[in-house]
Write an enzyme that holds these catalytic residues in place. Structure first.
Site, PDB file in Angstrom:
ATOM      1  N   CYS A  92      65.712  12.408  46.553  1.00  0.00           N
ATOM      2  CA  CYS A  92      64.422  12.653  45.900  1.00  0.00           C
ATOM      3  C   CYS A  92      63.310  12.913  46.905  1.00  0.00           C
ATOM      4  O   CYS A  92      62.137  12.833  46.554  1.00  0.00           O
ATOM      5  CB  CYS A  92      64.071  11.494  44.976  1.00  0.00           C
ATOM      6  SG  CYS A  92      65.254  11.316  43.639  1.00  0.00           S
TER       7      CYS A  92
ATOM      8  N   THR B 134      63.785  12.345  53.257  1.00  0.00           N
ATOM      9  CA  THR B 134      63.975  13.080  54.510  1.00  0.00           C
ATOM     10  C   THR B 134      63.036  14.282  54.572  1.00  0.00           C
ATOM     11  O   THR B 134      62.368  14.502  55.594  1.00  0.00           O
ATOM     12  CB  THR B 134      65.446  13.510  54.666  1.00  0.00           C
ATOM     13  OG1 THR B 134      66.274  12.345  54.550  1.00  0.00           O
ATOM     14  CG2 THR B 134      65.700  14.158  56.007  1.00  0.00           C
TER      15      THR B 134
ATOM     16  N   ASN C 172      75.788  17.096  47.996  1.00  0.00           N
ATOM     17  CA  ASN C 172      75.469  15.933  48.835  1.00  0.00           C
ATOM     18  C   ASN C 172      76.004  16.118  50.260  1.00  0.00           C
ATOM     19  O   ASN C 172      76.171  15.152  50.991  1.00  0.00           O
ATOM     20  CB  ASN C 172      76.047  14.667  48.180  1.00  0.00           C
ATOM     21  CG  ASN C 172      75.461  13.389  48.748  1.00  0.00           C
ATOM     22  OD1 ASN C 172      74.322  13.362  49.227  1.00  0.00           O
ATOM     23  ND2 ASN C 172      76.243  12.312  48.721  1.00  0.00           N
TER      24      ASN C 172
ATOM     25  N   HIS D  72      63.904   0.839  51.019  1.00  0.00           N
ATOM     26  CA  HIS D  72      64.522   2.170  51.028  1.00  0.00           C
ATOM     27  C   HIS D  72      63.415   3.185  51.285  1.00  0.00           C
ATOM     28  O   HIS D  72      63.032   3.948  50.410  1.00  0.00           O
ATOM     29  CB  HIS D  72      65.175   2.414  49.665  1.00  0.00           C
ATOM     30  CG  HIS D  72      66.121   3.575  49.639  1.00  0.00           C
ATOM     31  ND1 HIS D  72      66.465   4.231  48.481  1.00  0.00           N
ATOM     32  CD2 HIS D  72      66.816   4.182  50.625  1.00  0.00           C
ATOM     33  CE1 HIS D  72      67.319   5.197  48.757  1.00  0.00           C
ATOM     34  NE2 HIS D  72      67.552   5.194  50.045  1.00  0.00           N
TER      35      HIS D  72
HETATM   36  N1  GDP Z   1      61.796  20.924  43.772  1.00  0.00           N
HETATM   37  C1  GDP Z   1      61.647  20.202  44.867  1.00  0.00           C
HETATM   38  N2  GDP Z   1      62.760  19.796  45.532  1.00  0.00           N
HETATM   39  C2  GDP Z   1      62.584  19.020  46.631  1.00  0.00           C
HETATM   40  C3  GDP Z   1      61.298  18.642  47.089  1.00  0.00           C
HETATM   41  N3  GDP Z   1      61.463  17.868  48.190  1.00  0.00           N
HETATM   42  C4  GDP Z   1      62.786  17.769  48.408  1.00  0.00           C
HETATM   43  N4  GDP Z   1      63.475  18.466  47.480  1.00  0.00           N
HETATM   44  C5  GDP Z   1      64.938  18.598  47.391  1.00  0.00           C
HETATM   45  O1  GDP Z   1      65.488  17.341  47.061  1.00  0.00           O
HETATM   46  C6  GDP Z   1      66.740  17.168  47.705  1.00  0.00           C
HETATM   47  C7  GDP Z   1      66.794  15.841  48.433  1.00  0.00           C
HETATM   48  O2  GDP Z   1      65.784  15.756  49.404  1.00  0.00           O
HETATM   49  P1  GDP Z   1      65.869  14.724  50.623  1.00  0.00           P
HETATM   50  O3  GDP Z   1      64.555  14.778  51.290  1.00  0.00           O
HETATM   51  O4  GDP Z   1      67.042  15.008  51.474  1.00  0.00           O
HETATM   52  O5  GDP Z   1      66.076  13.331  49.853  1.00  0.00           O
HETATM   53  P2  GDP Z   1      66.421  11.850  50.353  1.00  0.00           P
HETATM   54  O6  GDP Z   1      67.844  11.596  49.977  1.00  0.00           O
HETATM   55  O7  GDP Z   1      65.477  10.972  49.590  1.00  0.00           O
HETATM   56  O8  GDP Z   1      66.192  11.794  51.823  1.00  0.00           O
HETATM   57  C8  GDP Z   1      66.940  18.346  48.634  1.00  0.00           C
HETATM   58  O9  GDP Z   1      67.866  19.231  48.061  1.00  0.00           O
HETATM   59  C9  GDP Z   1      65.570  18.962  48.734  1.00  0.00           C
HETATM   60  O10 GDP Z   1      65.629  20.346  48.925  1.00  0.00           O
HETATM   61  C10 GDP Z   1      60.152  19.123  46.382  1.00  0.00           C
HETATM   62  O11 GDP Z   1      59.007  18.853  46.728  1.00  0.00           O
HETATM   63  N5  GDP Z   1      60.394  19.871  45.280  1.00  0.00           N
HETATM   64  C1  PEP Z   2      73.036   7.808  52.549  1.00  0.00           C
HETATM   65  C2  PEP Z   2      72.371   7.860  51.443  1.00  0.00           C
HETATM   66  O1  PEP Z   2      71.007   7.978  51.499  1.00  0.00           O
HETATM   67  P1  PEP Z   2      69.894   8.980  50.979  1.00  0.00           P
HETATM   68  O2  PEP Z   2      70.462   9.915  49.941  1.00  0.00           O
HETATM   69  O3  PEP Z   2      68.834   8.083  50.436  1.00  0.00           O
HETATM   70  O4  PEP Z   2      69.423   9.786  52.178  1.00  0.00           O
HETATM   71  C3  PEP Z   2      73.080   7.718  50.161  1.00  0.00           C
HETATM   72  O5  PEP Z   2      72.403   7.545  49.148  1.00  0.00           O
HETATM   73  O6  PEP Z   2      74.305   7.755  50.148  1.00  0.00           O
HETATM   74 MN    MN Z   3      67.710  11.155  53.185  1.00  0.00          MN
END
Ligand code: GDP
Ligand code: PEP
Ligand code: MN
EC number: 4.1.1.32
Length: 624
Positions: A272, A275, A384, A248
């Site tokens: 977290c 992306t 989401n 992942h």
């Molecule tokens: N406080 C804080 N929030 C963050 C940070 N990086 C990402 N986020 C937030 O975390 C959420 C998920 O981030 P994303 O990169 O899309 O997560 P993914 O699902 O792991 O790809 C988003 O709402 C971002 O704005 C950071 O360094 N600090």
């Molecule tokens: C598509 C997904 O991936 P992620 O939030 O890790 O980007 C999910 O968790 O549903």
């Molecule tokens: Mn993502």
């Protein structure tokens, strides 16, 4: 009647010819059986031709699963208000006898297959079935896994065309030698908003034996896009069986001094920061969610499983995410899901510009202050809510790496999660084993809106992969440890924490600070900077970070900020080891003995340090 003869009866001439061109009796049998069972009114087979992809795009609009927005090539899709995230409770790994496996949600295979078949009997009456062919990983490479998707959702098929490499020609080329994954999805009965209605009958069942995933009565991408999270359960089992890693993890290039290119993967739980890290505008993205990593002549080589992004849109703003922002405002093909729409324009939470007070969103007609049936105020967009777009549209994509049939050599691997009080912002492990065990296998993170249920609860989430785990965790960790031994030069392992808070709950870091941690890790991979040895690994020296903050962000980084962020928090770290050890001893059980030894060594180092320096150890105290 053989399968091909049955298909000739079920399909019209043009569609039948497309299937007949693939010489694969196993595929024919699968298709004939399911088309007879699902009873769609029409079947459309997608080849790799542009015309077939266009047909799917058009059908998503025609059936009302997507609506056009003002900008050309932009559409919006809504999922049911209660279908906005992955449904963990109804996602089951089918295993003979329903054997309990720690941290897996299992179900007896026979019973599960019977149940899901019953739910799907005749479910496509009155609907059109799309048969689509894709591959996981780059085409015609060591990473390639062919997959066939059956779905009655043009939105799901459309999303897959954006996210995956087309595979019809690959199926033709491989013929009967194709060893392929299968996905069967139905959104089920739809309501007047074209969202899945029978959520009480929502099921996602994973059959490892036949490498098939069934998904029914849901539309949310994390539950339905076969090649994404459903396939991930199949690839994890396959990787453990075959001795490689299916993770992942994002995959990105960090640009070092003098044009040096260093590739990193990073595993953080959903929501977290995968992306947002891979999208850092001055580095280069290869992938943002799923990586395959294989040992290749003694080095670890990685490839993105996908070719597009299904990313979280909340919080995307012009300052922190200039590239995503620009792409989202250009006329390239994008599906927005579960956002607010007003006068043909999409809006989302925390986008940094003014949002209208009414419009249409995931709850239907929306106005500010609107509450749901549970009495909760409905924000403009769902937390989401997502955007779906191909990577080719990003100016910072590393196309060469994305398409490399042998992947790219990995310099480092990163683990991270939402942790308010324990881990420092960045650290490096002593070696592969130390990293795999104290960083990957010890990962904990607070729950988020990416899954249904409560948010903000600290949860064990080994390698950020627990939601998708399909084998015994002990076996998975064993495979990880042995993987490192196959390598002449193992990637360095790091851990990050973007989510540290102070006592008042304020973030200790800004969103772009991660760009500095990346540059530091890049230098460490090549031994270009020294580091401070702590009981839990190496951390950066203040001077190096101060220089990098200035170079990367043009910001002053104070000694006070550094000290607060990089303090070694002994009580929290000891408590964490306690929790992790208990989980492995009492819940996971069959786990390599090395895991306990390495945790014990870490505990001993922490206790010794506490003797000397006290509970909270300033990084300055350890320097020198
Ligand atoms: N406080 C804080 N929030 C963050 C940070 N990086 C990402 N986020 C937030 O975390 C959420 C998920 O981030 P994303 O990169 O899309 O997560 P993914 O699902 O792991 O790809 C988003 O709402 C971002 O704005 C950071 O360094 N600090
Ligand atoms: C598509 C997904 O991936 P992620 O939030 O890790 O980007 C999910 O968790 O549903
Ligand atoms: Mn993502």
């Amino acid at each position: 009647m053989n399968a091909l003869e049955r298909l000739e009866k079920l399909l019209d001439r043009e569609q039948f010819e497309k299937i007949r061109a693939i010489d694969n009796p196993k595929l024919h049998e699968f298709l004939a059986g399911w088309i007879e069972w699902l009873e769609p009114d029409r079947v459309f087979v997608c080849t790799d031709g542009e015309g077939d992809e266009n047909y799917v795009r058009w059908k998503a609009l025609y059936y009302g699963e997507e609506k056009p927005l003002e900008t050309p090539n932009h559409t919006v899709h809504y999922d049911n208000y209660y279908d906005q995230a992955r449904d963990k409770a109804n996602t089951r790994i089918l295993v003979p006898g329903g054997k309990e496996i720690p941290f897996l949600n299992t179900k007896d295979r026979e019973e599960g297959l019977r149940e899901i078949r019953e739910l799907m009997k005749g479910i496509m009456k009155g609907k059109e079935l799309f048969v689509c062919f894709f591959v996981l990983g780059p085409r015609n490479s060591v990473f390639t896994i062919p997959a066939v998707q059956l779905t009655d959702s043009a939105y799901v098929a459309h999303s897959e065309f954006i996210l995956y490499r087309k595979g019809y020609e690959e199926f033709k080329r491989l013929g009967r030698n194709a060893d392929f994954f299968r996905f069967v999805h139905s959104a089920g009965e739809l309501d007047e908003r074209k969202t899945s209605k029978n959520l009480d009958k929502r099921r996602i069942y994973i059959d490892l034996q036949e490498e098939t995933v069934y998904s029914v009565n849901t539309q949310y991408g994390g539950n339905t896009i076969g090649l994404k999270k459903p396939a991930f359960r199949l690839t994890i089992a396959k990787a453990v069986r075959e001795g490689w890693l299916s993770e992942h993890m994002f995959l990105m290039r960090v640009n070092g001094p003098n044009g040096r290119k260093t590739y990193f993967t990073g595993a953080y739980p959903s929501m977290c920061g995968k992306t947002s890290t891979a999208m850092i505008s001055w580095e280069n993205i290869v992938g943002d969610d799923l990586s395959f990593i294989v040992p290749f002549n003694g080095v670890a080589r990685a490839a993105n499983v996908e070719k597009g992004v299904f990313g979280i849109i909340q919080g995307v703003n012009p300052e922190d995410d200039p590239i995503i922002w620009k792409v989202l405002h250009s006329p390239v093909e994008i599906i927005f899901s579960n956002v607010l729409v007003k006068d043909g324009k999409p809006y989302w939470n925390d986008m940094g510009v003014e949002i209208p007070d009414e419009g249409e969103n995931h709850s239907g007609k929306w106005w500010r202050g609107k509450r749901d049936a549970e009495g909760n105020e409905i924000p403009p967009s769902h937390k989401n809510a997502r955007f779906t777009v191909s990577l080719e549209h990003f100016p910072n994509v590393d196309m060469e790496a994305l398409e490399a049939p042998c992947g790219v050599e990995l310099g480092g691997m990163i683990f991270g999660g939402r942790d308010r009080d324990t881990w420092p912002p960045v650290r490096e492990s002593f070696d592969w084993k130390h990293g795999v065990i104290t960083m990957g296998a010890s990962l904990e993170s607070e729950t988020t809106a990416a899954t249904l249920g409560r948010e903000g609860v600290r949860q064990f989430n080994a390698m950020a992969i627990l939601d998708f785990m399909s084998v015994h965790l002990g076996e998975y960790i064993e495979n990880y440890l042995r993987f490192g031994e196959k390598l002449r030069k193992a990637p360095k392992i790091f851990a990050v924490n973007y989510f540290l808070r102070d006592e008042e709950g304020n973030w200790l870091n800004r969103k772009l600070d991660k760009g500095v941690w990346l540059k530091w890790m890049e230098l460490r991979v090549h031994g270009d900077v020294d580091a401070i040895e702590t009981p839990i690994g190496y951390i950066p020296k203040y001077e190096d970070l101060r220089r990098l903050f200035r170079e990367v962000l043009n910001k002053e980084y104070t000694r006070e900020d550094y000290e607060k962020q990089f303090t070694i928090r002994v009580p929290e770290l000891l408590a964490k080891i306690e929790r992790i050890e208990r989980i492995y001893r009492e819940q996971v059980k069959d786990v390599p003995g090395e895991l306990f030894e390495v945790l014990e060594e870490e505990r001993r180092r922490l206790l010794e340090a506490r003797e000397r320096y006290g509970d909270y150890i300033s990084p300055f105290a350890l320097e020198g």
